[in-house]
Design a protein around this motif. Structure first.
Motif, PDB file in Angstrom:
ATOM      1  N   SER A  98       0.785  -1.216   0.214  1.00 39.50           N
ATOM      2  CA  SER A  98       0.001   0.038   0.103  1.00 39.50           C
ATOM      3  C   SER A  98       0.936   1.230  -0.058  1.00 39.50           C
ATOM      4  N   THR A  99       0.123   2.258  -0.322  1.00 38.59           N
ATOM      5  CA  THR A  99       0.995   3.683  -0.378  1.00 38.59           C
ATOM      6  C   THR A  99       1.326   4.062   1.082  1.00 38.59           C
ATOM      7  N   GLU A 100       0.645   3.532   1.960  1.00 38.47           N
ATOM      8  CA  GLU A 100       0.927   3.864   3.713  1.00 38.47           C
ATOM      9  C   GLU A 100       2.170   2.961   3.847  1.00 38.47           C
ATOM     10  N   THR A 101       2.265   2.205   3.397  1.00 41.62           N
ATOM     11  CA  THR A 101       3.358   1.005   3.808  1.00 41.62           C
ATOM     12  C   THR A 101       4.733   1.498   3.037  1.00 41.62           C
ATOM     13  N   MET A 102       4.504   1.831   2.004  1.00 38.53           N
ATOM     14  CA  MET A 102       5.689   2.506   1.249  1.00 38.53           C
ATOM     15  C   MET A 102       5.967   3.661   1.761  1.00 38.53           C
ATOM     16  N   LYS A 103       5.160   4.652   2.369  1.00 36.91           N
ATOM     17  CA  LYS A 103       5.490   5.878   3.085  1.00 36.91           C
ATOM     18  C   LYS A 103       6.303   5.576   4.389  1.00 36.91           C
ATOM     19  N   LEU A 104       5.688   4.734   4.942  1.00 40.18           N
ATOM     20  CA  LEU A 104       6.247   4.190   6.533  1.00 40.18           C
ATOM     21  C   LEU A 104       7.789   3.748   6.112  1.00 40.18           C
ATOM     22  N   PHE A 105       7.736   2.557   5.145  1.00 34.40           N
ATOM     23  CA  PHE A 105       8.988   2.302   4.860  1.00 34.40           C
ATOM     24  C   PHE A 105      10.176   3.434   4.378  1.00 34.40           C
ATOM     25  N   THR A 106       9.749   4.265   3.758  1.00 25.82           N
ATOM     26  CA  THR A 106      10.710   5.419   3.100  1.00 25.82           C
ATOM     27  C   THR A 106      11.044   6.384   4.246  1.00 25.82           C
ATOM     28  N   GLU A 107      10.064   6.598   5.117  1.00 20.75           N
ATOM     29  CA  GLU A 107      10.345   7.380   6.301  1.00 20.75           C
ATOM     30  C   GLU A 107      11.507   6.600   7.527  1.00 20.75           C
ATOM     31  N   ASN A 108      11.303   5.304   7.672  1.00 19.54           N
ATOM     32  CA  ASN A 108      12.223   4.527   8.318  1.00 19.54           C
ATOM     33  C   ASN A 108      13.590   4.575   7.768  1.00 19.54           C
ATOM     34  N   TRP A 109      13.630   4.647   6.264  1.00 14.76           N
ATOM     35  CA  TRP A 109      14.901   4.321   5.518  1.00 14.76           C
ATOM     36  C   TRP A 109      15.711   5.954   5.634  1.00 14.76           C
ATOM     37  N   GLN A 110      14.796   6.841   5.394  1.00  9.47           N
ATOM     38  CA  GLN A 110      15.405   8.328   5.485  1.00  9.47           C
ATOM     39  C   GLN A 110      15.746   8.303   6.969  1.00  9.47           C
ATOM     40  N   LYS A 111      15.286   8.142   7.972  1.00 10.08           N
ATOM     41  CA  LYS A 111      15.584   8.251   9.315  1.00 10.08           C
ATOM     42  C   LYS A 111      16.961   7.377   9.366  1.00 10.08           C
ATOM     43  N   SER A 112      17.059   6.244   9.136  1.00  9.47           N
ATOM     44  CA  SER A 112      18.234   5.630   9.477  1.00  9.47           C
ATOM     45  C   SER A 112      19.473   6.318   8.542  1.00  9.47           C
ATOM     46  N   MET A 113      19.343   6.590   7.321  1.00  7.98           N
ATOM     47  CA  MET A 113      20.368   7.417   6.778  1.00  7.98           C
ATOM     48  C   MET A 113      20.731   8.633   7.517  1.00  7.98           C
ATOM     49  N   ALA A 114      19.694   9.426   7.883  1.00  4.59           N
ATOM     50  CA  ALA A 114      20.065  10.704   8.725  1.00  4.59           C
ATOM     51  C   ALA A 114      20.870  10.286   9.843  1.00  4.59           C
ATOM     52  N   GLU A 115      20.340   9.334  10.403  1.00  3.75           N
ATOM     53  CA  GLU A 115      21.424   8.903  11.698  1.00  3.75           C
ATOM     54  C   GLU A 115      22.707   8.453  11.567  1.00  3.75           C
ATOM     55  N   VAL A 116      23.220   8.198  10.079  1.00  5.39           N
ATOM     56  CA  VAL A 116      24.476   7.784   9.836  1.00  5.39           C
ATOM     57  C   VAL A 116      25.090   8.863   9.192  1.00  5.39           C
ATOM     58  N   GLY A 117      24.464  10.324   9.198  1.00  5.73           N
ATOM     59  CA  GLY A 117      24.868  11.643   8.385  1.00  5.73           C
ATOM     60  C   GLY A 117      24.692  11.649   7.082  1.00  5.73           C
ATOM     61  N   MET A 118      23.811  11.111   6.425  1.00  5.15           N
ATOM     62  CA  MET A 118      23.700  11.041   5.120  1.00  5.15           C
ATOM     63  C   MET A 118      22.688  12.356   4.570  1.00  5.15           C
ATOM     64  N   ASN A 119      22.582  13.072   5.579  1.00  9.55           N
ATOM     65  CA  ASN A 119      21.578  14.377   5.080  1.00  9.55           C
ATOM     66  C   ASN A 119      21.889  15.177   3.570  1.00  9.55           C
ATOM     67  N   SER A 120      23.133  14.608   3.321  1.00  9.55           N
ATOM     68  CA  SER A 120      23.387  15.016   1.863  1.00  9.55           C
ATOM     69  C   SER A 120      22.210  14.794   0.908  1.00  9.55           C
ATOM     70  N   PHE A 121      21.379  13.696   1.013  1.00  5.23           N
ATOM     71  CA  PHE A 121      20.336  13.211   0.224  1.00  5.23           C
ATOM     72  C   PHE A 121      18.907  13.903   0.037  1.00  5.23           C
ATOM     73  N   LYS A 122      19.195  15.328   0.309  1.00  8.14           N
ATOM     74  CA  LYS A 122      18.001  16.253   0.272  1.00  8.14           C
ATOM     75  C   LYS A 122      17.132  15.895  -1.067  1.00  8.14           C
ATOM     76  N   GLU A 123      17.925  15.897  -2.231  1.00  3.80           N
ATOM     77  CA  GLU A 123      17.197  15.717  -3.439  1.00  3.80           C
ATOM     78  C   GLU A 123      16.450  14.144  -3.533  1.00  3.80           C
ATOM     79  N   PHE A 124      17.015  13.173  -2.844  1.00  2.00           N
ATOM     80  CA  PHE A 124      16.382  11.911  -2.713  1.00  2.00           C
ATOM     81  C   PHE A 124      14.991  12.228  -1.962  1.00  2.00           C
TER      82      PHE A 124
END
Length: 136
Positions: free
Chosen positions: A54-80
């Motif tokens: 579902s769109t909700e599942t994909m949204k939740l997955f991406t939020e979790n993925w973005q959060k994990s990337m931010a935790e390792v300092g990958m804030n350079s993926f603003k365009e992503f």
């Protein structure tokens, strides 16, 4: 040092250099192949996920993925993030496909930093996937 010794030293150094260059080419080709294989599998997973989730599942997955990337300092993926938000708001298969194409273009720019960032991003993708859908 005689001219012959200097010539032999130069030849030896040149042979070492060309051997190192050949080794570098081999490793570079292996990295390209491994990256291509990984990207192909990622695309297959992504296509399957967008069709079966579902769109909700994909949204939740991406939020979790973005959060994990931010935790390792990958804030350079603003365009992503911006492209992903657009993909969510439009929420159709063509938009998701465009998102992955744009993302791949961004990551294919030159430099070891981009290659390292790509590896970290894919690692976080796998970790996020495992946390949401652990193996039984």
């Amino acid at each position: 040092m005689s001219e012959q010794d200097k010539s032999n030293e130069w030849d030896s150094l040149w042979q070492e250099y060309t051997k190192s260059l050949d080794n570098w080419k081999t490793v570079y080709e292996q990295i390209q192949k491994a990256s291509s294989d990984m990207q192909e599998k990622f695309n297959q997973v992504w296509d399957k996920a967008t069709v079966e989730s579902s769109t909700e599942t994909m949204k939740l997955f991406t939020e979790n993925w973005q959060k994990s990337m931010a935790e390792v300092g990958m804030n350079s993926f603003k365009e992503f993030t911006e492209n992903w938000q657009k993909a969510l708001s439009d929420s159709n298969a063509a938009t998701f496909k465009q998102f992955t194409e744009n993302w791949q273009k961004t990551l294919s720019s030159s430099g070891l930093e981009q290659m390292n960032a790509y590896g970290e991003m894919m690692k976080k993708f796998a970790e996020t996937w495992s946390s949401m859908w652990p193996k039984s």
